[in-house]
Design a protein around this motif. Sequence first.
Motif, PDB file in Angstrom:
ATOM      1  N   ASP A  84       0.832  -1.012  -0.099  1.00  6.62           N
ATOM      2  CA  ASP A  84       0.003   0.173   0.722  1.00  6.62           C
ATOM      3  C   ASP A  84       0.939   1.291   0.002  1.00  6.62           C
ATOM      4  O   ASP A  84       0.407   1.867  -1.454  1.00  6.62           O
ATOM      5  CB  ASP A  84      -0.698   0.249   1.074  1.00  6.62           C
ATOM      6  N   GLU A 140      -4.089   3.480  -6.971  1.00  5.91           N
ATOM      7  CA  GLU A 140      -4.311   2.538  -5.705  1.00  5.91           C
ATOM      8  C   GLU A 140      -3.616   1.179  -6.306  1.00  5.91           C
ATOM      9  O   GLU A 140      -3.342   0.349  -5.111  1.00  5.91           O
ATOM     10  CB  GLU A 140      -6.055   1.544  -6.512  1.00  5.91           C
ATOM     11  N   ARG A 245      -2.069  -3.809   2.206  1.00 10.40           N
ATOM     12  CA  ARG A 245      -2.922  -3.087   2.241  1.00 10.40           C
ATOM     13  C   ARG A 245      -3.914  -4.828   2.758  1.00 10.40           C
ATOM     14  O   ARG A 245      -4.261  -5.678   1.330  1.00 10.40           O
ATOM     15  CB  ARG A 245      -3.326  -2.964   0.923  1.00 10.40           C
ATOM     16  N   SER A 270      -8.762   5.371  11.498  1.00  7.00           N
ATOM     17  CA  SER A 270      -9.261   7.014  11.075  1.00  7.00           C
ATOM     18  C   SER A 270     -10.569   7.172  11.717  1.00  7.00           C
ATOM     19  O   SER A 270     -11.470   7.245  11.820  1.00  7.00           O
ATOM     20  CB  SER A 270      -9.157   7.250   9.950  1.00  7.00           C
ATOM     21  N   ARG A 274     -12.786   4.851   7.315  1.00  2.81           N
ATOM     22  CA  ARG A 274     -12.186   4.066   6.092  1.00  2.81           C
ATOM     23  C   ARG A 274     -11.001   3.758   6.194  1.00  2.81           C
ATOM     24  O   ARG A 274     -10.933   2.617   5.366  1.00  2.81           O
ATOM     25  CB  ARG A 274     -12.343   5.200   5.269  1.00  2.81           C
ATOM     26  N   VAL A 275     -10.309   4.289   6.808  1.00  2.00           N
ATOM     27  CA  VAL A 275      -8.920   3.437   7.398  1.00  2.00           C
ATOM     28  C   VAL A 275      -8.430   3.147   8.661  1.00  2.00           C
ATOM     29  O   VAL A 275      -8.375   3.466   9.910  1.00  2.00           O
ATOM     30  CB  VAL A 275      -7.736   4.795   6.927  1.00  2.00           C
ATOM     31  N   GLN A 277      -5.653   0.680  10.782  1.00  2.00           N
ATOM     32  CA  GLN A 277      -3.930   0.640  10.514  1.00  2.00           C
ATOM     33  C   GLN A 277      -3.252   0.061  11.955  1.00  2.00           C
ATOM     34  O   GLN A 277      -3.708   0.225  13.232  1.00  2.00           O
ATOM     35  CB  GLN A 277      -3.563   1.696  10.653  1.00  2.00           C
ATOM     36  N   ARG A 311      -8.329  -0.271   3.750  1.00  2.00           N
ATOM     37  CA  ARG A 311      -9.187   1.131   3.532  1.00  2.00           C
ATOM     38  C   ARG A 311     -10.423   0.880   2.947  1.00  2.00           C
ATOM     39  O   ARG A 311     -10.126  -0.452   1.380  1.00  2.00           O
ATOM     40  CB  ARG A 311      -8.146   1.234   2.572  1.00  2.00           C
ATOM     41  N   LEU A 324     -10.341   3.507  -3.790  1.00  2.00           N
ATOM     42  CA  LEU A 324     -10.251   3.772  -2.211  1.00  2.00           C
ATOM     43  C   LEU A 324      -9.833   4.763  -1.289  1.00  2.00           C
ATOM     44  O   LEU A 324      -9.906   5.746  -2.244  1.00  2.00           O
ATOM     45  CB  LEU A 324      -9.339   2.398  -2.062  1.00  2.00           C
ATOM     46  N   ASP A 325     -10.227   5.023  -0.193  1.00  2.00           N
ATOM     47  CA  ASP A 325      -9.976   6.382   0.088  1.00  2.00           C
ATOM     48  C   ASP A 325      -8.197   6.108   0.991  1.00  2.00           C
ATOM     49  O   ASP A 325      -7.576   5.006   1.392  1.00  2.00           O
ATOM     50  CB  ASP A 325     -10.648   6.422   1.178  1.00  2.00           C
ATOM     51  N   LEU A 326      -7.216   6.997  -0.067  1.00  2.00           N
ATOM     52  CA  LEU A 326      -6.487   6.528  -0.366  1.00  2.00           C
ATOM     53  C   LEU A 326      -6.121   7.597   0.825  1.00  2.00           C
ATOM     54  O   LEU A 326      -4.129   7.781   0.978  1.00  2.00           O
ATOM     55  CB  LEU A 326      -5.690   6.667  -1.614  1.00  2.00           C
TER      56      LEU A 326
END
Length: 345
Positions: A84, A140, A245, A270, A274-275, A277, A311, A324-326
């Motif tokens: 990612d 992406e 990812r 987040s 949406r994120v 980690q 993501r 995708l929400d990058l």
Amino acid sequence: MQLKTDSTLQELLDVLIGPEKAKQLSNVLVVDEELGIESGAKVSRAVIAQALNMLLFADLIERVPAARKYVQHCLAHNRTVMHDHGAVRTIAMEGMGALPAGQASITRILQPLGYSLKGLYPLERLKMTGRSYAQVEYPEAIAQFFISELHPERFSSEFQEALGRIVSSSVDPLTHKAKALLDELESSHSLSVDQAAALLPVLVSCFGRQHGNISLADYAVLLNESAEAAWISTEGNVFNHVTDRVEDVDALADEQKALGQPMKATVEKSQSGRVRQTAFHAAQVSRPFLAEDGSVVEKEVPGSFLEFITRLSLPDEIDGKKVLDLGFDSSNAQAIFKMTANTKI
């Protein structure tokens, strides 16, 4: 997907790391189909960007035992890794020897590869600023770069003096020939296979430590005020982490904990939701330091690590497609940075 044996990407990897390592790398890393079949006399900037990311991923796997174990686990269970992003730490100050200050030492490489600024992330608790860069043609599919800059002027004068002594010896690994090839790549968006093969090892060398020996006394000064500055002093601009990812980072964390991997206790979420980690704790590495009497002593310090991210798609479609929400999240990033904290010297 498996790379085509006559693809330019496969040819580059075979030349640079040998067919055996190249095969293992292409077996575990997800590569966009278009990048995996491109062939011919010219290599696009996107394929060169993909090759660079694969080489830097392989470098980190060699340096981080937990990451190497994870990749071996993936290969054994026919699972792949979707790289990612890779993270690099820099210092935003003049007096870096021959090296450009801050993120410029990296962005001068990324721009000819087709990368552009994607997001800006204040990391106020760390006295740093983060920026993400995405490859414009394959945002992406090709790994992003998350480049953070430390701001020395926000620290004490003692800190700034110690940091200056450390980084003033920095060399610039980017040769005149490599700069000329980057200029050509920026203008034409492609190089010959031979040119790309000559350029890539130089680009990889830019992700290393460019300054000389560190004194224990200076390291202690940095560590007292910034674990991140202390990390940069021993590791330089190597990939701080690479990121897989995955579909469900919470399930992945539970699995890796059960396997005895050094997983972070919690998963960061987040503000958008949406994120998500998490990460392994950093590998411990031995580095040389100069003692007060001039002798060299070895000390164990934090090295690099492997991160995991999930993501979700953005709520609104773009050109009729889900994307995708990058993005990244400053709070998430600052929590992940703690993976390399050093509590001893």
